[in-house]
Design an enzyme around this catalytic site. Structure first.
Site, short mmCIF file in Angstrom:
data_model
loop_
_atom_site.label_atom_id
_atom_site.label_comp_id
_atom_site.label_asym_id
_atom_site.label_seq_id
_atom_site.Cartn_x
_atom_site.Cartn_y
_atom_site.Cartn_z
CD GLU A 144 -5.64 2.46 -5.00
OE1 GLU A 144 -6.08 3.61 -4.91
OE2 GLU A 144 -4.64 2.09 -4.34
CB SER A 146 -0.97 0.02 1.18
OG SER A 146 -0.50 -0.63 2.28
CG HIS A 194 -3.47 -1.24 -2.77
ND1 HIS A 194 -3.86 0.05 -2.50
CD2 HIS A 194 -3.18 -1.78 -1.55
CE1 HIS A 194 -3.81 0.28 -1.20
NE2 HIS A 194 -3.41 -0.82 -0.61
CG ASN A 239 -3.88 4.50 1.44
OD1 ASN A 239 -4.93 4.59 2.07
ND2 ASN A 239 -3.18 3.38 1.36
P1 NAI Z 1 0.29 -9.40 8.09
O1 NAI Z 1 1.36 -9.06 9.03
O2 NAI Z 1 -1.09 -9.70 8.62
O3 NAI Z 1 0.73 -10.65 7.19
C1 NAI Z 1 1.97 -10.76 6.55
C2 NAI Z 1 2.27 -12.24 6.41
O4 NAI Z 1 3.41 -12.37 5.58
C3 NAI Z 1 2.61 -12.89 7.74
O5 NAI Z 1 1.85 -14.08 7.89
C4 NAI Z 1 4.11 -13.20 7.62
O6 NAI Z 1 4.49 -14.40 8.29
C5 NAI Z 1 4.27 -13.35 6.12
N1 NAI Z 1 5.63 -13.05 5.62
C6 NAI Z 1 6.43 -12.03 5.99
N2 NAI Z 1 7.58 -12.06 5.27
C7 NAI Z 1 7.47 -13.12 4.42
C8 NAI Z 1 8.31 -13.67 3.41
N3 NAI Z 1 9.49 -13.13 3.13
N4 NAI Z 1 7.87 -14.75 2.73
C9 NAI Z 1 6.68 -15.30 3.01
N5 NAI Z 1 5.85 -14.84 3.96
C10 NAI Z 1 6.23 -13.74 4.65
O7 NAI Z 1 0.22 -8.19 7.04
P2 NAI Z 1 -1.01 -7.70 6.15
O8 NAI Z 1 -1.77 -6.68 6.89
O9 NAI Z 1 -1.71 -8.87 5.59
O10 NAI Z 1 -0.23 -6.91 4.98
C11 NAI Z 1 0.45 -7.57 3.97
C12 NAI Z 1 0.74 -6.61 2.83
O11 NAI Z 1 -0.49 -6.03 2.38
C13 NAI Z 1 1.64 -5.43 3.17
O12 NAI Z 1 2.41 -5.12 2.06
C14 NAI Z 1 0.64 -4.32 3.48
O13 NAI Z 1 1.18 -3.03 3.27
C15 NAI Z 1 -0.41 -4.62 2.43
N6 NAI Z 1 -1.75 -4.11 2.73
C16 NAI Z 1 -2.27 -4.16 4.00
C17 NAI Z 1 -3.56 -3.69 4.25
C18 NAI Z 1 -4.13 -3.77 5.62
O14 NAI Z 1 -5.14 -3.07 5.88
N7 NAI Z 1 -3.59 -4.58 6.53
C19 NAI Z 1 -4.38 -3.12 3.18
C20 NAI Z 1 -3.79 -3.18 1.87
C21 NAI Z 1 -2.50 -3.62 1.67
#
Ligand code: NAI
Length: 507
Positions: free
Chosen positions: A156, A123, A144, A194
């Site tokens: 997006e 994001s 996105h 955003n």
């Molecule tokens: P989260 O922390 O809930 O999940 C991330 C997951 O990725 C975790 O399960 C972690 O173990 C895993 N992970 C981390 N590094 C890794 C790697 N190198 N290889 C494989 N798995 C790996 O995070 P969330 O909230 O799901 O966000 C994920 C992405 O989505 C980020 O880039 C965030 O900016 C984006 N995003 C988040 C939103 C939100 O509201 N939480 C909305 C839109 C986009």
């Protein structure tokens, strides 16, 4: 190019909140989906979570048991990244860290077929930058989703400098086929949502900082006058102040400190205090059990009004006149410049000047300024402001008239462009700059704000319906009052006003 066929295998990397949601969306659309996470067991747990989630929908009669099992059967947890070699699309939703994402995509390039599309759910990071070190940067794009991905319609489709436009079309069509509402955007900080949404939070925070009104009043105005689902304080309490403040800071930094995006000291203080909102039990509001929610302040009047005079045309506020007619108030029409007179009070739609300033400049005694309503025919609350020296009887007449029309009235201290008007003007201003800079089309900007953050109207269409000349005047007055770059009107607004065209007219 058309959407990916449902026979095409999809992979999602990162089985957190977003990854699990995206995997579910793709599986529900009929794709076989591989889910991978570097935390052992996380992908399998996420699939169990999805199964439980779907189970509840089956219990509530919203999903058939067959659909549930078919969807879950399409999801497969994998431990080994090599298992992704035959995927047509790999969507990354891992930790928000540029170097970690870059390393993952470099690794994927060595595993996947050249035709495999690589997508990031980032994001805040630049798609251009994530793709920069790849052998085939043209195949990496942003996809996105919004949280929660199965519920929020917007996606997006983000193109970096090297992204292949044909692949952007393919992802657009694929997201459509998945039941989503896709929009195209160039990879610039904040993409569409955003970035354009920043003033929604920033203007309420500024009004609070300047003691224009309390949180509960400003939130009520955004809902009951503006037609937004939530006000900025209740919404940031829900999002989490750590998250919302971090996004604001990241956009502010990415635009080299452009004060349009200046973070708020009030929000910073909440973060520093650990008052992160609902999740910590306290933000702007207290969420402890039994805590009383503060009520918006409203101004009542005991006076009785039976007639008023309208001079000229109230423009977008004409719905107010219809309401007065319906309530049996006699409305006498005269020529003039858009004023509503009742007793000794003069009511006018704000043009962005403070009431004290406009009263002096136009020689209007007892001036009561009206805020914007999303729909004057339907809104239940309306903000007013007036100069400190207004005669109490005149103010009471003005309030009584609005009450007769069915509004609950909230008086704000005398500040430029009140609350809803300044917020909508600033949302439109940011949207106009996004359009001016070729980041997205007018239709996509409006769709993004409606589908991504549930705004009642797209900010550009909203500004068009208010009248661009009025929006420009409001911004010029805000700019002059504060003397801050933050309120500078977009060049595109000036141009379209000079050309007599709307923001939705083709360029
Ligand atoms: P989260 O922390 O809930 O999940 C991330 C997951 O990725 C975790 O399960 C972690 O173990 C895993 N992970 C981390 N590094 C890794 C790697 N190198 N290889 C494989 N798995 C790996 O995070 P969330 O909230 O799901 O966000 C994920 C992405 O989505 C980020 O880039 C965030 O900016 C984006 N995003 C988040 C939103 C939100 O509201 N939480 C909305 C839109 C986009």
């Amino acid at each position: 190019m058309t959407a990916l066929d449902t026979n095409a295998r999809i992979a999602v990397i990162g089985a957190g909140a977003m990854g699990a949601g995206i995997a579910l969306v793709a599986a529900q659309a009929g794709h076989s989906v591989l889910l991978l996470d570097n935390r052992p067991g996380a992908a399998a747990q996420a699939i169990e979570g999805i199964d439980r989630q779907l189970g509840k929908r089956v219990e509530n009669g919203k999903l058939s048991a067959e659909s549930r099992s078919a969807t879950v059967a399409r999801l497969q947890a994998v431990q080994d990244i090599e298992a992704l070699d035959d995927c047509a699309l790999i969507i990354e939703a891992i930790v928000e860290n540029l170097e970690v994402k870059r390393a993952l995509f470099r690794q994927l390039e060595n595993i996947c077929d050249e035709r495999c599309i690589l997508a990031s759910n980032t994001s805040s990071l630049s798609i251009t930058s994530i793709a920069a070190q790849l052998r085939h940067p043209q195949r990496l794009l942003g996809l996105h989703f919004f949280n929660p991905a199965p519920v929020m319609a917007l996606v997006e489709i983000v193109s970096g400098l090297a992204s292949d436009p044909g692949l952007a079309e393919c992802l657009y069509d694929t997201a459509n086929a998945w039941g989503k509402k896709p929009v195209h955007t160039r990879s610039t900080p904040g993409f569409i949502v955003n970035r354009v949404a920043r003033p929604f939070y920033a203007e309420s925070l500024r009004l609070l900082q300047e003691s224009v009104a309390e949180c509960a009043t400003l939130d009520a105005l955004m809902r009951e006058a503006g037609g937004f689902a939530m006000g900025a304080f209740e919404l940031t309490d829900l999002i989490g102040h750590d998250v919302n403040y971090a996004v604001t800071c990241s956009v502010f930094d990415a635009y080299y400190g452009d004060t349009r995006f200046l973070p708020s000291l009030i929000q910073k203080e909440l973060v520093e205090a650990g008052r992160l909102g609902r999740k910590s039990g306290q933000g702007f509001y207290c969420y402890a059990e039994g805590a009383q929610r503060p009520q918006p302040t409203s101004l009542g009047s005991e006076r009785t009004v039976t007639s008023c005079v309208i001079e000229g045309d109230l423009g977008i506020a004409n719905g107010l006149i219809l309401r007065l007619h319906e309530q049996g108030v006699e409305v006498i029409k005269r020529d003039g410049s858009g004023l509503l007179r009742v007793g000794d009070a003069v009511l006018a739609l704000s043009d962005g000047r403070m009431a004290c300033q406009r009263a002096k400049e136009e020689g209007l005694r007892n001036l009561v300024l009206l805020d914007l309503a999303g729909d004057y025919a339907k809104a239940t609350r309306l903000a007013i402001s007036c100069a400190a020296d207004i005669e109490p009887a005149a103010l009471a007449d003005g309030v009584a008239l609005l009450q007769r029309a069915g509004f609950t009235v909230s008086r704000l201290s005398d500040s430029p462009a009140l609350a809803v008007l300044r917020t909508v003007a600033m949302l439109a201003n940011e949207g106009a700059d996004v359009l001016l800079q070729g980041v997205a089309s007018a239709a996509d900007i409006d769709l993004a704000m409606r589908a991504g953050v549930n705004y009642p109207q797209g900010p550009l269409a909203w500004a068009d319906s208010i009248g661009l000349a009025h929006i420009l005047k409001v911004l010029e007055h805000l700019h002059a009052s504060y003397g801050e770059e933050r309120y500078r009107p977009s060049l595109l607004l000036r141009r379209r006003v000079a050309e007599g065209r709307t923001l939705h007219d083709p360029s």
